[in-house]
Every structure is written in structure tokens, then in C-alpha cells.
Design a protein around this motif. Structure first.
Motif, PDB file in Angstrom:
ATOM      1  N   SER A  46      26.108  48.562 -33.655  1.00 44.17           N
ATOM      2  CA  SER A  46      26.511  47.157 -33.510  1.00 44.17           C
ATOM      3  C   SER A  46      26.455  46.418 -34.840  1.00 44.17           C
ATOM      4  O   SER A  46      25.467  46.504 -35.565  1.00 44.17           O
ATOM      5  N   GLN A  47      27.512  45.708 -35.149  1.00 44.15           N
ATOM      6  CA  GLN A  47      27.523  44.875 -36.348  1.00 44.15           C
ATOM      7  C   GLN A  47      26.532  43.739 -36.186  1.00 44.15           C
ATOM      8  O   GLN A  47      25.611  43.573 -36.981  1.00 44.15           O
ATOM      9  N   SER A  48      26.721  42.960 -35.139  1.00 44.38           N
ATOM     10  CA  SER A  48      25.922  41.735 -34.958  1.00 44.38           C
ATOM     11  C   SER A  48      24.486  42.034 -34.534  1.00 44.38           C
ATOM     12  O   SER A  48      23.578  41.255 -34.812  1.00 44.38           O
ATOM     13  N   THR A  76      25.205  42.023 -29.356  1.00 41.89           N
ATOM     14  CA  THR A  76      26.147  42.247 -28.259  1.00 41.89           C
ATOM     15  C   THR A  76      25.371  42.519 -26.959  1.00 41.89           C
ATOM     16  O   THR A  76      24.557  43.445 -26.898  1.00 41.89           O
ATOM     17  N   GLU A 117      44.318  42.378 -31.406  1.00 43.70           N
ATOM     18  CA  GLU A 117      43.405  41.230 -31.353  1.00 43.70           C
ATOM     19  C   GLU A 117      43.836  40.093 -32.261  1.00 43.70           C
ATOM     20  O   GLU A 117      43.542  38.943 -31.978  1.00 43.70           O
TER      21      GLU A 117
HETATM   22  O1  M6R Z   1      28.704  43.123 -33.117  1.00 47.77           O
HETATM   23  P1  M6R Z   1      29.215  44.383 -32.469  1.00 47.77           P
HETATM   24  O2  M6R Z   1      29.486  45.459 -33.460  1.00 47.77           O
HETATM   25  O3  M6R Z   1      28.279  44.869 -31.381  1.00 47.77           O
HETATM   26  O4  M6R Z   1      30.567  43.975 -31.800  1.00 47.77           O
HETATM   27  C1  M6R Z   1      31.306  44.883 -31.024  1.00 47.77           C
HETATM   28  C2  M6R Z   1      32.682  44.358 -30.713  1.00 47.77           C
HETATM   29  O5  M6R Z   1      32.599  43.102 -30.086  1.00 47.77           O
HETATM   30  C3  M6R Z   1      33.561  44.230 -31.968  1.00 47.77           C
HETATM   31  O6  M6R Z   1      33.681  45.426 -32.666  1.00 47.77           O
HETATM   32  C4  M6R Z   1      34.961  43.724 -31.577  1.00 47.77           C
HETATM   33  O7  M6R Z   1      35.650  44.697 -30.837  1.00 47.77           O
HETATM   34  C5  M6R Z   1      35.754  43.303 -32.815  1.00 47.77           C
HETATM   35  N1  M6R Z   1      36.448  42.068 -32.559  1.00 47.77           N
HETATM   36  C6  M6R Z   1      36.791  44.293 -33.247  1.00 47.77           C
HETATM   37  O8  M6R Z   1      37.452  43.888 -34.392  1.00 47.77           O
END
Ligand code: M6R
Length: 364
Positions: A103-105, A108, A244
Motif C-alpha cells: 500500500s502506498q498510503s 487503505t 481513471e
Molecule cells: O494507498 P494504496 O496503495 O493502498 O492505494 C491503492 C489504490 O487505491 C490505488 O493504487 C489506486 O488504484 C490508484 N488510484 C491507482 O492509480
């Protein structure tokens, strides 16, 4: 601050060489892969019998690629799950299971719930997370940070690239611990990894060509992305990037599935993006290109430099520099990110903040 770039997405795409290098370099010591934060001895690594990679959106797509890399190099069975599915499906956790949440954030909601589900079952969770101190980072047993820096654009680019990098490193480490790659093979693959930042820069420097091509497709209604194996994983991400931010309907298909339904949607002028980075699958995907071409599709292909065979069948070809096929996603995704970006801005849309989407999905 956009640092002189028109949009955060463009800035963040250009930050990818540095982000990938920053994720890679701290884990390389004299050609050896050292991932201290993993907190696992080689003995513990050898005991892993099953890996679940759980994530959402683009992070999930990095897992789809990583499955091929872990299974191919480390010979550990991997299941990749959408977090929103995993948490409700009563997954089977064995004693020697490792759950990797990407996860980036780090916030999630479904990914966090999946992590808690695994932990409640006594399973070890490794987080691959970008935001330091986020919920997933705090609750995972171990955290491997992706050093992409803050990502503002809703469409992920640099975080995606660093998530791939982190998983390549893990797969190599696991393969080495399990005696499946010797020091020489590791050194060779590490040298390919080290070349990625400069190769990504090279691909970004050709952005005007992608823009010219993108401008021809601003009115497209449907776009299809096809590939096999890792190229299918790349297609998933290329398709998400386009839809998107451009609001064009797009779908990714495993190329071999075309004739099981989707090919009925191919008609005159339909854009099909074919990804061919895996030499062992070239011939098969080329025959899929021929099939869609004969139904009137216009085919843009992304393939490895030297694979000139593709020029005979595709209408427009973008070449990526040479690397180990396991790492090709890191290069092939760049023109696909640029394509989505230029279609979006060509249509005058708000590329950094597309409608209905949030950067971090903290609700179910
Ligand atoms: O923060 P996260 O990596 O958990 O987020 C996962 C998805 O919400 C995120 O990758 C989303 O699909 C992006 N908008 C793709 O560009």
C-alpha cells in the motif's frame, strides 16, 4: 509544489528514476541484497511455504507481477488477492504462510482489514508501504518502506514503480536464501536492477512521441490492453492508468482469453495496446495481434528493443531497453503512464484529481 511541472502526475512520473534508486540502493551492499527490516533469518525464509500478496488497485497490480517473480525465482507458491475479496473469503492460513500487504498510503481500509484478519490468525504480515508511520506500517509485523516520497496525484506512478522494486528485491533475497540463485546470478540481476533508473529516464525523455500518439486517441470510447504472463500484469496497470484519468472505458485481457469473448468487441479502428516483453511468449501474443488486426483494430505495441518482428504486425511500436524479463514491467509501464496522462490532458481533464476518486480510500 509542482517543481516546474504542469501537473503532479508529470512531476511524479519524472521522479521515478530517483524513487526506484532510493528504494533499491539502501538494500544493496557490495552486490548483496540486505533487507534488515524483514527481520527474517535465511532459515526462516526457507520455511515459508506460501505467500499471499494482498492489496488494492495499482498496488494489487504490482502483486500480480510479483507472483511471477516470486514463483519463477524463489519457487514459493503465491496467491494475489484484492484486499476487499481476501478479507471476506475465509482464506486458509498455514503455519508457514507469509502475508504481504502492499500500500502506498498505508491507510487503505480493505488492505488494513486484510492485515488485521491475517494477524488475528497468527500469520506474519510484511507491509510494503510508502507513508512512514501509517496504519499499515504500524500494525504490520515488519515494514519494508518504498522510498518514493510524497505522492499527490491520484493516479499512482512513482509509488507503483517502487512497490515493484521492493518486491523484486524480496524475491531475489528469497531465491538466494533457498539456494535457487547463486552469487553470480544475483550479481547479474542486481546489475539489471541498478540500470532501471537510467532506463526509465530514457523512456521519459521520449514523452513527446507518446503525446503525439495519444492526441490521435482523445475521442476513443474503448481501449483494450492485452498481454500474457507479466505482460498481462502490465496491461492491467496500463488500462487502469488510462481509465481513471481519461474516463475512456478500457479493459485488460490476458491475450489468450480474447477468443473466449472479448474479441467480439473488436471493430474497425478500435485501439488495442499489446504488451510483449516476455520473449518466451512473443509468438503467442503476435498471433493475437494478427487476430485483432484482421478485425480492424489499430495496434500499438510495447516491446523489447530488437523485437522487430512486431513491426510487421503492429501499427505503432514503442521499444523498451533491455533488462531481465522479470523486471520488464518497470520499463514497459512508463509509456503506458505517459499515454494515460497525455490522453487526459489532451481532453482537458483534471489529471491530478479525477472525478469520483480519492487518493487514499479509507472507507470500504
Ligand atoms: O494507498 P494504496 O496503495 O493502498 O492505494 C491503492 C489504490 O487505491 C490505488 O493504487 C489506486 O488504484 C490508484 N488510484 C491507482 O492509480
Amino acid at each position: 509544489e509542482k517543481g516546474g511541472y504542469a501537473h503532479f502526475m508529470l512531476k511524479e512520473m519524472h521522479e521515478q528514476p530517483k524513487a526506484v534508486a532510493d528504494t533499491l540502493n539502501p538494500r544493496l551492499r557490495d552486490g548483496e541484497i540486505v533487507i534488515e527490516e524483514l527481520g527474517m533469518s535465511d532459515d526462516e525464509i526457507r520455511q515459508i511455504q506460501k505467500i499471499y500478496i494482498v492489496a488494492c488497485g495499482s498496488a494489487y497490480h504490482t502483486g500480480v507481477t510479483a507472483k511471477y517473480v516470486f514463483e519463477g525465482l524463489a519457487r514459493i507458491p503465491v496467491e494475489v488477492d484484492l484486499a476487499s475479496e481476501f478479507r471476506y473469503r475465509n482464506p486458509i492460513f498455514g503455519e508457514n504462510t507469509l502475508v504481504i500487504v502492499v500500500s502506498q498510503s498505508g491507510e487503505t481500509a480493505d488492505s488494513l482489514a486484510a492485515l488485521r484478519e491475517a494477524k488475528a490468525n497468527g500469520v506474519r504480515v510484511l507491509g510494503i508501504v510508502n507513508v512512514v508511520g501509517s496504519s499499515i506500517a504500524r500494525e504490520a509485523d515488519n515494514v519494508m518502506y518504498t522510498w518514493a516520497g510524497p505522492e499527490i496525484a491520484v493516479a499512482t506512478t512513482k509509488a507503483y514503480s517502487t512497490q515493484l522494486t521492493a518486491q523484486y528485491l524480496l524475491a531475489l533475497k528469497f531465491a538466494q536464501a533457498r539456494g535457487l540463485l547463486n552469487a553470480e546470478e544475483i550479481a547479474c540481476m542486481v546489475s539489471d536492477l541498478k540500470r532501471l533508473p537510467e532506463q526509465i529516464s530514457l523512456l521519459l525523455s521520449h514523452k513527446e512521441n507518446v503525446q503525439k500518439f495519444a492526441n490521435r486517441y482523445l475521442a476513443a470510447e474503448h481501449v483494450f490492453f492485452i498481454g500474457r504472463g507479466i505482460d498481462y500484469a502490465i496491461s492491467l496497470e496500463g488500462s487502469l492508468k488510462l481509465k481513471e484519468i481519461s474516463y475512456i472505458h478500457s479493459e485488460a485481457y490476458a491475450a489468450g482469453e480474447l477468443k473466449h469473448g472479448t474479441i467480439s468487441l473488436i471493430e474497425d479502428g478500435r485501439l488495442v495496446v499489446a504488451v510483449l516483453t516476455q520473449p518466451s511468449l512473443y509468438r503467442k501474443t503476435i498471433s493475437n495481434i494478427v487476430e485483432v488486426k484482421s478485425r480492424g483494430a489499430f495496434v500499438m505495441a510495447v516491446t523489447n528493443v530488437g523485437n522487430t518482428e512486431v513491426e510487421k504486425v503492429a501499427d505503432y511500436v514503442i521499444y523498451i531497453p533491455e533488462t531481465n524479463p522479470y523486471f520488464a514491467n518497470s520499463l514497459a509501464v512508463i509509456p503506458l503512464q505517459l499515454f494515460g496522462y497525455y490522453v487526459s490532458i489532451g481532453k482537458g481533464l483534471d489529471v491530478d484529481k479525477p472525478r469520483n476518486l480519492a487518493k487514499s480510500v479509507t472507507v470500504e
